[in-house]
Design an enzyme around this catalytic site. Structure first.
Site, PDB file in Angstrom:
ATOM      1  N   LYS A   9       0.717  -1.266   0.060  1.00  0.00           N
ATOM      2  CA  LYS A   9       0.047  -0.057  -0.176  1.00  0.00           C
ATOM      3  C   LYS A   9       0.836   1.258  -0.018  1.00  0.00           C
ATOM      4  O   LYS A   9       2.204   1.241   0.372  1.00  0.00           O
ATOM      5  CB  LYS A   9      -0.796  -0.008   1.141  1.00  0.00           C
ATOM      6  CG  LYS A   9      -1.793  -1.257   1.138  1.00  0.00           C
ATOM      7  CD  LYS A   9      -2.745  -1.345   2.326  1.00  0.00           C
ATOM      8  CE  LYS A   9      -3.717  -2.506   2.243  1.00  0.00           C
ATOM      9  NZ  LYS A   9      -4.767  -2.367   3.396  1.00  0.00           N
ATOM     10  N   TYR A  49     -12.187  -2.864  -3.519  1.00  0.00           N
ATOM     11  CA  TYR A  49     -12.726  -2.845  -2.297  1.00  0.00           C
ATOM     12  C   TYR A  49     -14.255  -2.971  -2.412  1.00  0.00           C
ATOM     13  O   TYR A  49     -14.890  -2.845  -1.473  1.00  0.00           O
ATOM     14  CB  TYR A  49     -12.130  -1.934  -1.291  1.00  0.00           C
ATOM     15  CG  TYR A  49     -10.711  -2.114  -0.677  1.00  0.00           C
ATOM     16  CD1 TYR A  49     -10.221  -3.310  -0.159  1.00  0.00           C
ATOM     17  CD2 TYR A  49      -9.795  -1.339  -0.903  1.00  0.00           C
ATOM     18  CE1 TYR A  49      -9.237  -3.555   0.268  1.00  0.00           C
ATOM     19  CE2 TYR A  49      -8.627  -1.332  -0.441  1.00  0.00           C
ATOM     20  CZ  TYR A  49      -8.183  -2.423   0.364  1.00  0.00           C
ATOM     21  OH  TYR A  49      -6.990  -2.743   0.915  1.00  0.00           O
ATOM     22  N   ARG A 102       2.737  -7.294   9.235  1.00  0.00           N
ATOM     23  CA  ARG A 102       1.936  -6.031   9.848  1.00  0.00           C
ATOM     24  C   ARG A 102       2.501  -5.985  11.351  1.00  0.00           C
ATOM     25  O   ARG A 102       2.767  -4.838  11.868  1.00  0.00           O
ATOM     26  CB  ARG A 102       0.361  -6.285   9.972  1.00  0.00           C
ATOM     27  CG  ARG A 102       0.040  -6.079   8.696  1.00  0.00           C
ATOM     28  CD  ARG A 102      -1.366  -6.544   8.253  1.00  0.00           C
ATOM     29  NE  ARG A 102      -2.185  -6.025   7.216  1.00  0.00           N
ATOM     30  CZ  ARG A 102      -3.183  -6.472   6.394  1.00  0.00           C
ATOM     31  NH1 ARG A 102      -3.971  -7.615   7.183  1.00  0.00           N
ATOM     32  NH2 ARG A 102      -3.786  -6.315   5.469  1.00  0.00           N
ATOM     33  N   ASN A 112      -1.849  -0.061   7.224  1.00  0.00           N
ATOM     34  CA  ASN A 112      -1.495  -1.373   7.526  1.00  0.00           C
ATOM     35  C   ASN A 112      -0.567  -1.842   6.239  1.00  0.00           C
ATOM     36  O   ASN A 112      -0.252  -3.351   6.389  1.00  0.00           O
ATOM     37  CB  ASN A 112      -2.614  -2.270   7.964  1.00  0.00           C
ATOM     38  CG  ASN A 112      -3.642  -2.578   6.889  1.00  0.00           C
ATOM     39  OD1 ASN A 112      -3.599  -2.138   5.961  1.00  0.00           O
ATOM     40  ND2 ASN A 112      -4.663  -3.369   7.317  1.00  0.00           N
ATOM     41  N   HIS A 115      -1.744  -5.681   1.396  1.00  0.00           N
ATOM     42  CA  HIS A 115      -3.047  -6.116   1.073  1.00  0.00           C
ATOM     43  C   HIS A 115      -2.912  -7.528   0.829  1.00  0.00           C
ATOM     44  O   HIS A 115      -1.796  -7.865   0.010  1.00  0.00           O
ATOM     45  CB  HIS A 115      -3.614  -5.381  -0.051  1.00  0.00           C
ATOM     46  CG  HIS A 115      -4.861  -6.487  -0.589  1.00  0.00           C
ATOM     47  ND1 HIS A 115      -5.922  -6.375  -0.086  1.00  0.00           N
ATOM     48  CD2 HIS A 115      -5.040  -7.150  -1.717  1.00  0.00           C
ATOM     49  CE1 HIS A 115      -6.825  -7.363  -0.624  1.00  0.00           C
ATOM     50  NE2 HIS A 115      -6.086  -7.853  -1.896  1.00  0.00           N
ATOM     51  N   GLU A 126      -8.880 -10.719  -7.989  1.00  0.00           N
ATOM     52  CA  GLU A 126      -8.009  -9.528  -7.848  1.00  0.00           C
ATOM     53  C   GLU A 126      -6.993  -9.620  -8.787  1.00  0.00           C
ATOM     54  O   GLU A 126      -6.396  -8.558  -9.415  1.00  0.00           O
ATOM     55  CB  GLU A 126      -7.522  -9.500  -6.374  1.00  0.00           C
ATOM     56  CG  GLU A 126      -8.538  -9.131  -5.531  1.00  0.00           C
ATOM     57  CD  GLU A 126      -8.231  -9.178  -4.014  1.00  0.00           C
ATOM     58  OE1 GLU A 126      -7.168  -9.729  -3.658  1.00  0.00           O
ATOM     59  OE2 GLU A 126      -9.117  -9.184  -3.237  1.00  0.00           O
TER      60      GLU A 126
HETATM   61  P1  GTP Z   1      -6.799  -6.144   2.957  1.00  0.00           P
HETATM   62  O1  GTP Z   1      -5.824  -7.096   2.476  1.00  0.00           O
HETATM   63  O2  GTP Z   1      -6.339  -4.610   2.673  1.00  0.00           O
HETATM   64  O3  GTP Z   1      -8.088  -6.456   2.072  1.00  0.00           O
HETATM   65  O4  GTP Z   1      -7.357  -6.304   4.431  1.00  0.00           O
HETATM   66  P2  GTP Z   1      -7.744  -7.197   5.046  1.00  0.00           P
HETATM   67  O5  GTP Z   1      -8.567  -8.392   4.219  1.00  0.00           O
HETATM   68  O6  GTP Z   1      -7.104  -7.776   6.281  1.00  0.00           O
HETATM   69  O7  GTP Z   1      -9.090  -6.353   5.731  1.00  0.00           O
HETATM   70  P3  GTP Z   1     -10.527  -5.984   4.971  1.00  0.00           P
HETATM   71  O8  GTP Z   1     -10.634  -6.518   3.510  1.00  0.00           O
HETATM   72  O9  GTP Z   1     -11.775  -6.273   6.057  1.00  0.00           O
HETATM   73  O10 GTP Z   1     -10.327  -4.383   4.893  1.00  0.00           O
HETATM   74  C1  GTP Z   1      -9.739  -3.746   3.976  1.00  0.00           C
HETATM   75  C2  GTP Z   1      -8.663  -2.700   4.550  1.00  0.00           C
HETATM   76  O11 GTP Z   1      -9.556  -1.764   5.099  1.00  0.00           O
HETATM   77  C3  GTP Z   1      -7.971  -2.841   5.898  1.00  0.00           C
HETATM   78  O12 GTP Z   1      -6.503  -3.725   5.268  1.00  0.00           O
HETATM   79  C4  GTP Z   1      -7.417  -1.525   6.597  1.00  0.00           C
HETATM   80  O13 GTP Z   1      -6.794  -0.825   5.727  1.00  0.00           O
HETATM   81  C5  GTP Z   1      -9.086  -0.822   6.144  1.00  0.00           C
HETATM   82  N1  GTP Z   1      -9.668  -1.243   7.194  1.00  0.00           N
HETATM   83  C6  GTP Z   1     -10.368  -2.349   7.551  1.00  0.00           C
HETATM   84  N2  GTP Z   1     -11.023  -2.156   9.003  1.00  0.00           N
HETATM   85  C7  GTP Z   1     -10.943  -0.797   9.123  1.00  0.00           C
HETATM   86  C8  GTP Z   1     -11.415   0.024  10.139  1.00  0.00           C
HETATM   87  O14 GTP Z   1     -12.008  -0.521  11.160  1.00  0.00           O
HETATM   88  N3  GTP Z   1     -10.898   1.302  10.451  1.00  0.00           N
HETATM   89  C9  GTP Z   1     -10.090   1.615   9.376  1.00  0.00           C
HETATM   90  N4  GTP Z   1      -9.708   3.040   9.339  1.00  0.00           N
HETATM   91  N5  GTP Z   1      -9.930   0.898   8.360  1.00  0.00           N
HETATM   92  C10 GTP Z   1     -10.055  -0.491   8.363  1.00  0.00           C
HETATM   93 MG    MG Z   2      -9.435  -7.877   2.481  1.00  0.00          MG
END
Ligand code: GTP
Ligand code: MG
Length: 149
Positions: A9, A49, A102, A112, A115, A126
């Site tokens: 990212k 997303y 992470r 974070n 992805h 994807e």
């Molecule tokens: P990705 O690998 O980026 O898809 O992350 P993930 O699969 O572990 O989590 P998810 O797909 O649920 O969320 C995508 C991204 O949205 C996360 O990696 C975070 O950067 C962001 N995100 C998720 N939950 C939160 C939250 O509660 N607050 C904020 N600010 N960002 C969030």
């Molecule tokens: Mg995700």
């Protein structure tokens, strides 16, 4: 064989962690089959997303993800989707184990650094959302027979 889409990212790129993240997948024995730096549009990220569209953090997530260039990769190998998620660590870095990407390099869920696809199906979707067919390479690493039985 199985493929996962991994992206460094904008914060990971700005913090100089591209090599570190790639190194972990290489060291593990996974095979890089696609890689590029790009500056994705808002529309492209909203599609990536799309499942999170209704979340309160969605607008902030799109702003964050469009704030600079990202590095996109496709990695291939046995159970690479599940193992890739394990190597990245929990979504919220405060819950990511030390030793994970992470868990070693970040603090905030909204910064974070990486992805990873969350299922084999997302890995396929994807990979083709971010790469054209000709951008994904089929090749056999010299070490292949030393990594797999
Ligand atoms: P990705 O690998 O980026 O898809 O992350 P993930 O699969 O572990 O989590 P998810 O797909 O649920 O969320 C995508 C991204 O949205 C996360 O990696 C975070 O950067 C962001 N995100 C998720 N939950 C939160 C939250 O509660 N607050 C904020 N600010 N960002 C969030
Ligand atoms: Mg995700």
């Amino acid at each position: 064989s199985e493929r996962t889409f991994i992206m460094v990212k904008p914060d990971g790129v700005q913090r100089g962690l591209v090599g570190e993240i790639m190194k972990r997948f290489e060291n593990r024995g996974y095979k890089l089959v696609a890689c590029k730096m790009c500056r994705p549009s808002q529309e492209h990220l909203e599609e990536h997303y799309r499942d999170l569209k209704s979340k309160p953090f969605f607008p902030g997530l799109i702003t964050y993800m469009t704030s600079g260039p990202v590095v996109c990769m496709v990695w291939e190998g046995k159970e690479v989707v599940k193992m890739g998620r394990m190597m990245l660590g929990a979504t919220n870095p405060l819950e990511s184990n030390p030793g994970t990407i992470r868990g070693d390099f970040c603090i905030d869920v909204g910064r974070n650094i990486c992805h990873g696809s969350d299922s084999v199906e997302s890995g396929k979707r994807e990979s083709s959302h971010w790469f054209k067919e000709g951008e994904i390479q089929e090749w056999k690493p010299a070490e292949f027979d030393w990594v797999y039985e």
